[in-house]
Design a protein around this motif. Structure first.
Motif, PDB file in Angstrom:
ATOM      1  N   ALA A 188       0.816  -1.217   0.000  1.00 10.83           N
ATOM      2  CA  ALA A 188       0.000   0.000   0.000  1.00 10.83           C
ATOM      3  C   ALA A 188       0.844   1.259   0.000  1.00 10.83           C
ATOM      4  O   ALA A 188       0.528   2.221  -0.707  1.00 10.83           O
ATOM      5  CB  ALA A 188      -0.961  -0.003   1.187  1.00 10.83           C
ATOM      6  N   ASP A 189       1.943   1.303   0.766  1.00  7.47           N
ATOM      7  CA  ASP A 189       2.768   2.512   0.801  1.00  7.47           C
ATOM      8  C   ASP A 189       3.445   2.762  -0.553  1.00  7.47           C
ATOM      9  O   ASP A 189       3.555   3.908  -0.999  1.00  7.47           O
ATOM     10  CB  ASP A 189       3.786   2.475   1.940  1.00  7.47           C
ATOM     11  N   GLU A 190       3.857   1.699  -1.245  1.00  6.79           N
ATOM     12  CA  GLU A 190       4.425   1.844  -2.589  1.00  6.79           C
ATOM     13  C   GLU A 190       3.356   2.354  -3.556  1.00  6.79           C
ATOM     14  O   GLU A 190       3.612   3.237  -4.374  1.00  6.79           O
ATOM     15  CB  GLU A 190       4.945   0.502  -3.107  1.00  6.79           C
ATOM     16  N   PHE A 191       2.169   1.790  -3.441  1.00 13.56           N
ATOM     17  CA  PHE A 191       1.067   2.203  -4.300  1.00 13.56           C
ATOM     18  C   PHE A 191       0.747   3.683  -4.089  1.00 13.56           C
ATOM     19  O   PHE A 191       0.580   4.435  -5.045  1.00 13.56           O
ATOM     20  CB  PHE A 191      -0.177   1.366  -4.025  1.00 13.56           C
ATOM     21  N   ASP A 192       0.661   4.107  -2.825  1.00  8.54           N
ATOM     22  CA  ASP A 192       0.341   5.501  -2.529  1.00  8.54           C
ATOM     23  C   ASP A 192       1.363   6.445  -3.143  1.00  8.54           C
ATOM     24  O   ASP A 192       1.018   7.491  -3.685  1.00  8.54           O
ATOM     25  CB  ASP A 192       0.248   5.723  -1.020  1.00  8.54           C
ATOM     26  N   GLU A 193       2.652   6.076  -3.094  1.00 10.01           N
ATOM     27  CA  GLU A 193       3.706   6.917  -3.666  1.00 10.01           C
ATOM     28  C   GLU A 193       3.557   7.023  -5.187  1.00 10.01           C
ATOM     29  O   GLU A 193       3.603   8.118  -5.748  1.00 10.01           O
ATOM     30  CB  GLU A 193       5.084   6.358  -3.307  1.00 10.01           C
ATOM     31  N   VAL A 194       3.353   5.899  -5.854  1.00  4.33           N
ATOM     32  CA  VAL A 194       3.175   5.911  -7.308  1.00  4.33           C
ATOM     33  C   VAL A 194       1.926   6.703  -7.686  1.00  4.33           C
ATOM     34  O   VAL A 194       1.942   7.505  -8.622  1.00  4.33           O
ATOM     35  CB  VAL A 194       3.084   4.468  -7.861  1.00  4.33           C
ATOM     36  N   SER A 195       0.855   6.512  -6.945  1.00  2.00           N
ATOM     37  CA  SER A 195      -0.390   7.218  -7.217  1.00  2.00           C
ATOM     38  C   SER A 195      -0.212   8.734  -7.111  1.00  2.00           C
ATOM     39  O   SER A 195      -0.701   9.486  -7.943  1.00  2.00           O
ATOM     40  CB  SER A 195      -1.475   6.728  -6.251  1.00  2.00           C
ATOM     41  N   ARG A 196       0.507   9.177  -6.070  1.00  2.00           N
ATOM     42  CA  ARG A 196       0.756  10.618  -5.895  1.00  2.00           C
ATOM     43  C   ARG A 196       1.577  11.180  -7.057  1.00  2.00           C
ATOM     44  O   ARG A 196       1.296  12.259  -7.567  1.00  2.00           O
ATOM     45  CB  ARG A 196       1.472  10.882  -4.569  1.00  2.00           C
ATOM     46  N   ILE A 197       2.615  10.455  -7.461  1.00  2.00           N
ATOM     47  CA  ILE A 197       3.466  10.918  -8.558  1.00  2.00           C
ATOM     48  C   ILE A 197       2.660  11.029  -9.847  1.00  2.00           C
ATOM     49  O   ILE A 197       2.726  12.040 -10.544  1.00  2.00           O
ATOM     50  CB  ILE A 197       4.681   9.983  -8.745  1.00  2.00           C
ATOM     51  N   LEU A 198       1.892  10.005 -10.158  1.00  2.00           N
ATOM     52  CA  LEU A 198       1.104  10.025 -11.390  1.00  2.00           C
ATOM     53  C   LEU A 198       0.022  11.100 -11.355  1.00  2.00           C
ATOM     54  O   LEU A 198      -0.286  11.701 -12.379  1.00  2.00           O
ATOM     55  CB  LEU A 198       0.503   8.660 -11.663  1.00  2.00           C
ATOM     56  N   ALA A 199      -0.556  11.347 -10.200  1.00  2.00           N
ATOM     57  CA  ALA A 199      -1.595  12.378 -10.095  1.00  2.00           C
ATOM     58  C   ALA A 199      -1.034  13.755 -10.438  1.00  2.00           C
ATOM     59  O   ALA A 199      -1.737  14.597 -10.988  1.00  2.00           O
ATOM     60  CB  ALA A 199      -2.184  12.382  -8.691  1.00  2.00           C
ATOM     61  N   ARG A 200       0.235  13.976 -10.132  1.00  2.00           N
ATOM     62  CA  ARG A 200       0.860  15.266 -10.448  1.00  2.00           C
ATOM     63  C   ARG A 200       1.244  15.384 -11.916  1.00  2.00           C
ATOM     64  O   ARG A 200       1.403  16.486 -12.428  1.00  2.00           O
ATOM     65  CB  ARG A 200       2.108  15.468  -9.586  1.00  2.00           C
ATOM     66  N   THR A 201       1.417  14.246 -12.594  1.00  2.00           N
ATOM     67  CA  THR A 201       1.925  14.288 -13.961  1.00  2.00           C
ATOM     68  C   THR A 201       0.889  14.027 -15.036  1.00  2.00           C
ATOM     69  O   THR A 201       1.121  14.349 -16.185  1.00  2.00           O
ATOM     70  CB  THR A 201       3.075  13.263 -14.143  1.00  2.00           C
ATOM     71  N   THR A 202      -0.235  13.434 -14.677  1.00  2.00           N
ATOM     72  CA  THR A 202      -1.226  13.098 -15.699  1.00  2.00           C
ATOM     73  C   THR A 202      -2.611  12.992 -15.088  1.00  2.00           C
ATOM     74  O   THR A 202      -2.752  12.640 -13.930  1.00  2.00           O
ATOM     75  CB  THR A 202      -0.875  11.766 -16.415  1.00  2.00           C
TER      76      THR A 202
END
Length: 194
Positions: free
Chosen positions: A12-26
């Motif tokens: 879940a913590d890895e998922f949250d990090e990827v989700s945050r990054i993608l939300a800022r870029t696309t």
């Protein structure tokens, strides 16, 4: 950061990090974490959005104390620390105030999914989501299936699965059981499939 989907399980913590990054870029990617597996959801088409509008109107007229919250992320599956983004969640108007992207599912009376025309809708909407929502204890799961032109209402979660599932073709009336208690006339859904 490299994003891969070849690993069997994502935390879940890895998922949250990827989700945050993608939300800022696309804005074109909608990610979920179900059964420890990273999933992406298709961006909804116009008919998909119209079905959610139709259901929103019915819910507001039938249960004005509730709101159909579109796309609110929910924390699901305690064991796997999953993250799901139902197409809509029926809950009180203020159910998610003060919560972040991934909210506590406790106030949710019904999760709603409308199938998309993509390759993994069968596994995601018809298999994984019913199990995840039942494990989470969401009382009702409404699946509006544009591929089969049917509505399936899942209810009576036992912590593992829904004990009741009722499927009717578009055009028939279906009653959403308590705690939702709304009748849906589904004839109009025929207009929003292709």
């Amino acid at each position: 950061m490299t994003v891969t989907t070849d690993r069997v399980h994502v935390y879940a913590d890895e998922f949250d990090e990827v989700s945050r990054i993608l939300a800022r870029t696309t804005e074109r990617v909608r990610l979920e974490l179900i059964d420890g597996k990273l999933r992406s959801k298709a961006v909804p088409d116009g008919d998909h959005g119209r079905i959610i509008q139709w259901l929103l109107r019915i819910c507001m007229q039938s249960r004005p104390e509730l709101f159909l919250h579109p796309d609110q992320g929910l924390k699901v599956q305690a064991y796997r620390h999953g993250r799901a983004r139902p197409d809509a969640s029926l809950a009180s108007n203020d159910a998610f105030v003060g919560q972040g992207e991934w909210a506590d599912p406790g106030p949710v009376l019904m999760a709603v999914e409308v199938t998309s025309y993509d390759s993994d809708t069968d596994a995601r909407d018809r298999v994984e989501k019913p199990r995840a929502y039942a494990e989470t204890g969401i009382p009702v799961y409404l699946l509006i299936d544009r591929d089969t032109c049917e509505v399936t209402v899942y209810s009576e979660p036992d912590g593992v699965r829904y004990e009741s599932a009722r499927t009717v073709p578009f055009g028939k009336t279906v009653v959403l059981p308590g705690p939702v208690d709304i009748a849906l006339e589904t004839e109009q859904l025929k207009d929003w499939v292709h």
